[in-house]
Structure formats: structure tokens, C-alpha cells
Design a protein around this motif. Sequence first.
Motif, PDB file in Angstrom:
ATOM      1  N   ALA A 256      22.646  49.265  37.052  1.00 27.15           N
ATOM      2  CA  ALA A 256      23.257  49.708  35.784  1.00 27.15           C
ATOM      3  C   ALA A 256      22.302  49.430  34.629  1.00 27.15           C
ATOM      4  CB  ALA A 256      24.591  48.991  35.562  1.00 27.15           C
ATOM      5  N   LEU A 257      21.607  48.287  34.682  1.00 21.92           N
ATOM      6  CA  LEU A 257      20.644  47.966  33.619  1.00 21.92           C
ATOM      7  C   LEU A 257      19.467  48.940  33.633  1.00 21.92           C
ATOM      8  CD1 LEU A 257      20.648  44.103  33.689  1.00 21.92           C
ATOM      9  CD2 LEU A 257      20.745  45.475  31.603  1.00 21.92           C
ATOM     10  N   ALA A 258      19.009  49.276  34.838  1.00 21.00           N
ATOM     11  CA  ALA A 258      17.880  50.216  34.937  1.00 21.00           C
ATOM     12  C   ALA A 258      18.279  51.566  34.342  1.00 21.00           C
ATOM     13  CB  ALA A 258      17.465  50.371  36.399  1.00 21.00           C
ATOM     14  N   ASP A 259      19.479  52.013  34.666  1.00 22.96           N
ATOM     15  CA  ASP A 259      19.963  53.292  34.155  1.00 22.96           C
ATOM     16  C   ASP A 259      20.092  53.240  32.632  1.00 22.96           C
ATOM     17  OD1 ASP A 259      21.007  55.876  34.294  1.00 22.96           O
ATOM     18  OD2 ASP A 259      23.067  55.126  34.281  1.00 22.96           O
ATOM     19  N   ALA A 260      20.718  52.165  32.139  1.00 25.20           N
ATOM     20  CA  ALA A 260      20.931  52.052  30.686  1.00 25.20           C
ATOM     21  C   ALA A 260      19.598  51.938  29.953  1.00 25.20           C
ATOM     22  CB  ALA A 260      21.812  50.841  30.388  1.00 25.20           C
ATOM     23  N   ALA A 261      18.633  51.219  30.536  1.00 29.57           N
ATOM     24  CA  ALA A 261      17.326  51.075  29.878  1.00 29.57           C
ATOM     25  C   ALA A 261      16.619  52.423  29.811  1.00 29.57           C
ATOM     26  CB  ALA A 261      16.470  50.053  30.628  1.00 29.57           C
ATOM     27  N   HIS A 262      16.753  53.202  30.871  1.00 29.26           N
ATOM     28  CA  HIS A 262      16.151  54.543  30.848  1.00 29.26           C
ATOM     29  C   HIS A 262      16.809  55.408  29.771  1.00 29.26           C
ATOM     30  CE1 HIS A 262      14.603  58.408  31.918  1.00 29.26           C
ATOM     31  NE2 HIS A 262      15.841  58.845  32.070  1.00 29.26           N
ATOM     32  N   ARG A 263      18.137  55.304  29.660  1.00 28.06           N
ATOM     33  CA  ARG A 263      18.848  56.081  28.632  1.00 28.06           C
ATOM     34  C   ARG A 263      18.426  55.668  27.237  1.00 28.06           C
ATOM     35  NH1 ARG A 263      23.414  58.847  30.585  1.00 28.06           N
ATOM     36  NH2 ARG A 263      23.773  58.375  32.755  1.00 28.06           N
ATOM     37  N   LYS A 264      18.029  54.392  27.103  1.00 21.52           N
ATOM     38  CA  LYS A 264      17.552  53.923  25.802  1.00 21.52           C
ATOM     39  C   LYS A 264      16.050  54.150  25.680  1.00 21.52           C
ATOM     40  CE  LYS A 264      21.197  50.464  25.271  1.00 21.52           C
ATOM     41  NZ  LYS A 264      21.851  50.794  24.004  1.00 21.52           N
ATOM     42  N   GLN A 265      15.519  55.011  26.509  1.00 23.81           N
ATOM     43  CA  GLN A 265      14.160  55.541  26.390  1.00 23.81           C
ATOM     44  C   GLN A 265      13.060  54.586  26.832  1.00 23.81           C
ATOM     45  OE1 GLN A 265      13.655  57.252  22.491  1.00 23.81           O
ATOM     46  NE2 GLN A 265      15.809  57.748  22.400  1.00 23.81           N
ATOM     47  N   ALA A 266      13.418  53.528  27.585  1.00 26.10           N
ATOM     48  CA  ALA A 266      12.372  52.660  28.116  1.00 26.10           C
ATOM     49  C   ALA A 266      11.789  53.283  29.380  1.00 26.10           C
ATOM     50  CB  ALA A 266      12.965  51.293  28.441  1.00 26.10           C
ATOM     51  N   LYS A 267      10.562  52.850  29.714  1.00 26.61           N
ATOM     52  CA  LYS A 267       9.983  53.177  31.028  1.00 26.61           C
ATOM     53  C   LYS A 267      10.471  52.057  31.962  1.00 26.61           C
ATOM     54  CE  LYS A 267       5.563  53.003  33.309  1.00 26.61           C
ATOM     55  NZ  LYS A 267       4.204  52.503  33.175  1.00 26.61           N
ATOM     56  N   VAL A 268      11.081  52.419  33.073  1.00 20.37           N
ATOM     57  CA  VAL A 268      11.743  51.389  33.891  1.00 20.37           C
ATOM     58  C   VAL A 268      11.182  51.347  35.312  1.00 20.37           C
ATOM     59  CG1 VAL A 268      13.965  50.518  34.727  1.00 20.37           C
ATOM     60  CG2 VAL A 268      13.874  51.810  32.585  1.00 20.37           C
ATOM     61  N   THR A 269      10.813  50.130  35.748  1.00 19.38           N
ATOM     62  CA  THR A 269      10.468  49.907  37.156  1.00 19.38           C
ATOM     63  C   THR A 269      11.542  49.011  37.749  1.00 19.38           C
ATOM     64  OG1 THR A 269       8.118  50.015  36.603  1.00 19.38           O
ATOM     65  CG2 THR A 269       8.682  49.073  38.748  1.00 19.38           C
ATOM     66  N   LEU A 270      12.162  49.474  38.817  1.00 20.19           N
ATOM     67  CA  LEU A 270      13.262  48.742  39.441  1.00 20.19           C
ATOM     68  C   LEU A 270      12.812  48.273  40.818  1.00 20.19           C
ATOM     69  CD1 LEU A 270      16.301  47.970  39.536  1.00 20.19           C
ATOM     70  CD2 LEU A 270      16.756  50.289  40.340  1.00 20.19           C
ATOM     71  N   ILE A 271      12.763  46.960  40.999  1.00 15.81           N
ATOM     72  CA  ILE A 271      12.369  46.410  42.297  1.00 15.81           C
ATOM     73  C   ILE A 271      13.655  45.988  42.997  1.00 15.81           C
ATOM     74  CG2 ILE A 271      10.989  44.643  43.454  1.00 15.81           C
ATOM     75  CD1 ILE A 271       9.295  44.558  40.839  1.00 15.81           C
ATOM     76  N   MET A 294       9.377  40.638  47.202  1.00 13.21           N
ATOM     77  CA  MET A 294       9.837  40.908  45.830  1.00 13.21           C
ATOM     78  C   MET A 294       8.916  40.222  44.821  1.00 13.21           C
ATOM     79  SD  MET A 294      13.645  40.364  44.231  1.00 13.21           S
ATOM     80  CE  MET A 294      14.426  41.825  44.878  1.00 13.21           C
ATOM     81  N   HIS A 295       8.478  39.019  45.178  1.00 13.22           N
ATOM     82  CA  HIS A 295       7.587  38.264  44.306  1.00 13.22           C
ATOM     83  C   HIS A 295       6.276  39.027  44.089  1.00 13.22           C
ATOM     84  CE1 HIS A 295       5.271  34.272  43.522  1.00 13.22           C
ATOM     85  NE2 HIS A 295       5.803  34.731  42.409  1.00 13.22           N
ATOM     86  N   THR A 296       5.693  39.489  45.204  1.00 11.28           N
ATOM     87  CA  THR A 296       4.416  40.211  45.122  1.00 11.28           C
ATOM     88  C   THR A 296       4.588  41.485  44.274  1.00 11.28           C
ATOM     89  OG1 THR A 296       3.949  39.428  47.340  1.00 11.28           O
ATOM     90  CG2 THR A 296       2.567  41.229  46.539  1.00 11.28           C
ATOM     91  N   ALA A 297       5.680  42.231  44.541  1.00  8.36           N
ATOM     92  CA  ALA A 297       5.896  43.486  43.812  1.00  8.36           C
ATOM     93  C   ALA A 297       6.134  43.224  42.328  1.00  8.36           C
ATOM     94  CB  ALA A 297       7.095  44.228  44.413  1.00  8.36           C
ATOM     95  N   ALA A 298       6.892  42.143  42.023  1.00 10.08           N
ATOM     96  CA  ALA A 298       7.218  41.850  40.619  1.00 10.08           C
ATOM     97  C   ALA A 298       5.969  41.427  39.847  1.00 10.08           C
ATOM     98  CB  ALA A 298       8.290  40.770  40.548  1.00 10.08           C
ATOM     99  N   LEU A 299       5.143  40.580  40.477  1.00  7.76           N
ATOM    100  CA  LEU A 299       3.923  40.123  39.786  1.00  7.76           C
ATOM    101  C   LEU A 299       3.030  41.305  39.433  1.00  7.76           C
ATOM    102  CD1 LEU A 299       2.936  36.864  41.709  1.00  7.76           C
ATOM    103  CD2 LEU A 299       3.584  37.050  39.304  1.00  7.76           C
ATOM    104  N   LYS A 300       2.962  42.281  40.333  1.00 10.87           N
ATOM    105  CA  LYS A 300       2.131  43.459  40.092  1.00 10.87           C
ATOM    106  C   LYS A 300       2.755  44.328  38.989  1.00 10.87           C
ATOM    107  CE  LYS A 300      -0.603  46.684  42.699  1.00 10.87           C
ATOM    108  NZ  LYS A 300      -0.149  48.034  42.395  1.00 10.87           N
ATOM    109  N   ALA A 301       4.091  44.518  39.086  1.00 10.42           N
ATOM    110  CA  ALA A 301       4.759  45.433  38.147  1.00 10.42           C
ATOM    111  C   ALA A 301       4.756  44.905  36.717  1.00 10.42           C
ATOM    112  CB  ALA A 301       6.199  45.684  38.609  1.00 10.42           C
TER     113      ALA A 301
END
Length: 438
Positions: A256-271, A294-301
Motif C-alpha cells: 500500500a505504501l509503494a502504491d501511495a508513494a507512486h501516486r505521490k509521484q515518487a520513484k519506488v523500488t519495492l523489495i 533482502m539485505h543485499t538487495a536493499a543495500l544496493k537499492a
Amino acid sequence: MQALQDKKILLGISGGIASYKSAILARRLIDAGAEVRVVMTTGAQAFITPLTFQALTGNPVHTELLDTAAEAAMGHIELARWADIIVIAPASANLIARLSHGFADDLLTTLVLASDAPLLLAPAMNRLMWSNAATQENTRTLIARGVTLLGPDEGAQACGETGAGRMLEPEDIRDLVVQFANNEMLSQVAIPVEADNHVPGTPSDTPANQQPTGVKTALRNSLAGLHIVITAGPTVEPIDPVRFITNRSSGKMGFALADAAHRKQAKVTLIAGPVTLETPTGVTRIDVDTAKAMHTAALKAVEGADVFISVAAVADYRVENVAEEKIKKNDDNMTLTLVRNPDILASISALPDRPFCVGFAAETQHVEKYARGKLKKKNLDIIAANQVGQSDNPVFGSDTNSLDVYWPADGHRRIASATKKQVAAELLDIIAERLANR
Ligand code: C5P
């Protein structure tokens, strides 16, 4: 199908010479399939008549708040509920000021307050009025609340000056409304302004120095153009090829946060850990399974990202030695040795060039004490806490949630129980506000 098929658009028109272009805009929106109803302020009627819009839209034009005949036909609350999207073009400096302060002193401002439809504003005014610190601050306030800005453009103005403050052309506004309705990013509408930051009481030729000015400033203080990284869902920690340890997280709040952030025009990466949810439109999703992955992906993102929101229910422990073959049930007892997983959030908030960090805390008791403890220990900017383990508030898997949001030193706001979608939008507003105050 037409681009705005079946969309109900409330077109608000405030006082400004650009309102002559609103007639063409009404036409273009209707051509794209929208049903359009027009609301005009008193100022707008000095420039163009309601009759023009009545003829173009085929609907009566709404102008009065306290008019019994108009209220009997379609009351203001009914009109506010009717709208899927509210577009105000032109949005004058005065209207922007009234909206930012929550005024309800005429029909248009009352409708905006009474509606939960997204609000799109196409500002139009003289370049100095636009770059004035008061207008910029009012605009920033509105953007931080989730209002979307369309323009303004720069170029020759009706007053004879040249600069930023022109209303976008009707076709451009129509295209942006179509993009918005299709959940596409609108951040490209940001237009850098080389304008004076004209503060009342200072000469109007104050050089554009000390402070950044214009739309870019406003957008930087909202979520538009920001890169937000979100972790969501559970992690799974294998025991052997067929068994694993996991938890009850559904991933709904993070999605829901990823969707709302996109609606508020942010660029969103969801892990995302393993969940059965659809990827929200416009969001880049990275699927992972274990906490380590998840740790590896988050550090990169988070490299170069602006905000990190850690919603995932990361398993605190993993099995030390994962069996390569399925474990046979030979004995009455078996022992698994578990070792600590990395704390993803804490390691990201410890980075030298860290993003703004938001954590979640699910607690069964002493919510504020434990949440504030994590805020401090993990060096976070915000922590969103909720009480779990109550039969009337399951949280996990539920479509609703309520949060207590804490930030240093004594910041606190409660987000009352609502759908996770609504809670997500409110939390992002708080994040935008805190970012702006940083
Ligand atoms: O310490 P606790 O698990 O209660 O902290 C919750 C917050 O820390 C959440 O935002 C969660 O996503 C994050 N976390 C993490 N890595 C862990 C454990 C928790 O990122 N290993």
C-alpha cells in the motif's frame, strides 16, 4: 476506449486571464471521454461567463455555495462526492493561498475540503506572484499534502512580462490529467525557475541568490522526483529443501505504501519477500526470499535513494546449517541452531550517506516506550508503531491498520484506524513534512 472514459472531472476555475484557455480545456477533457462539471469562483466570472462552460459541458455551472436552488439541484457535498478528479485551471495565487490554509469561503474551496478526490492544480499568475516566497510556501504545503502541480510554464505573460507562471496549454493539461488517471509519473512537469525570490517588503529586483526558487524547490520538498525504497512482506529462512521458518506478514502495508508513494509521484523500488500480492502500477519490484537476500538487495537499492521505509517483517534468526537433503524424523526431539540475521534497517541507517530512514514496530505492549527505544537505537528519522496481538486488531493480513508515528525528539502523530491504503497516504504525508523540516 477513450483515455478518460467515464472519468468524472470537476473543473475548477479561479480568477485570471488564463481562464479563457479553460474553455478549450473543458472541451479537450470531454473529447477524451470525461464527464465534466465546472465550478467557477467570483473572480473567474469577471473573465469568462458560466454560460460558455454550460454550453461546452452540457451541465449547469456551479458558482454559489449558499444558493438554495443550486443546493437543491446538486448540493455541494454531492458534487464533492461525484468527482473522481478535481482539476483547477487556472489556479490563482489567491486560490492557492486559500487552499493551503484550508479556507472554505466559497463553493470551490469548500468542495476541495469536502472531497477525497485527488487535486490537480495548474497555477497561472504573474512571474513575481509565482516566485514570491508566500506563494512558494503555500504551494509546498499543498504538495506535501499530496496535491499534484501541473506546471506552471514559463514564457510571455499576459501582463507583458516574461517568466514562470504561465498556465500550461489546455492540451498539455489534458495529457497530464490522462497520465495521472493512468497512474503514470507526473514529475516531469517540474519546471526549473530562474526567478527572483521576491519577499514582500524587499525590492522586486532582489537577485535570484540565497534561496533556491520556483517549482523545483516545491517539488524537492514533496515526494515528487524522490527515490523511495520499501521492503515488504515476510522473509523465509530455510531449514532443509522443503521446510522453512517464516512469519504472518502479508505484505499489504508495504505494498500500500509503494502504491501511495507512486501516486505521490515518487520513484519506488519495492523489495518484497514471498507474498501473493500484485505489483502496484509504476513500481519496480525485486523479489527476495531470505533476510540475507533482502539485505543485499536493499543495500544496493538505497544507493542514491532519498527515503528507505522498512516495513518487512524480517526474520530475526536463520538456521545456522541448512540441510542439503530433507531431514528425516528419526528422533523424538530435534534441535535447530539459529543465528542472528543482519538488521537491514539498522545497517542502512548507519551508512555514511544514508537515506531518510523510516522503521515499523509491531508491539504487543508498551508501544510508545519500545517504539521510541527502536527509533533511538536504530538511529531512525521516523518509526511507525502499532499494537499487535489483540483479537480486535489483527494487523497481519488485515486490510486496515492504525499507527502511532514517532520522531525525535518528542514528535508524535496518531493515524486512526483506516484502510491500509489511507494509512499509507497519511504516513507518506508525514514523511514529506518531516523531510521538508529536516
Ligand atoms: O527490532 P524490530 O524487528 O522490532 O524492528 C522493526 C524494524 O526493523 C522494522 O522496520 C523492520 O523492517 C526492521 N528490521 C530489519 N531487519 C531485521 C529486523 C528488523 O530491517 N533483521
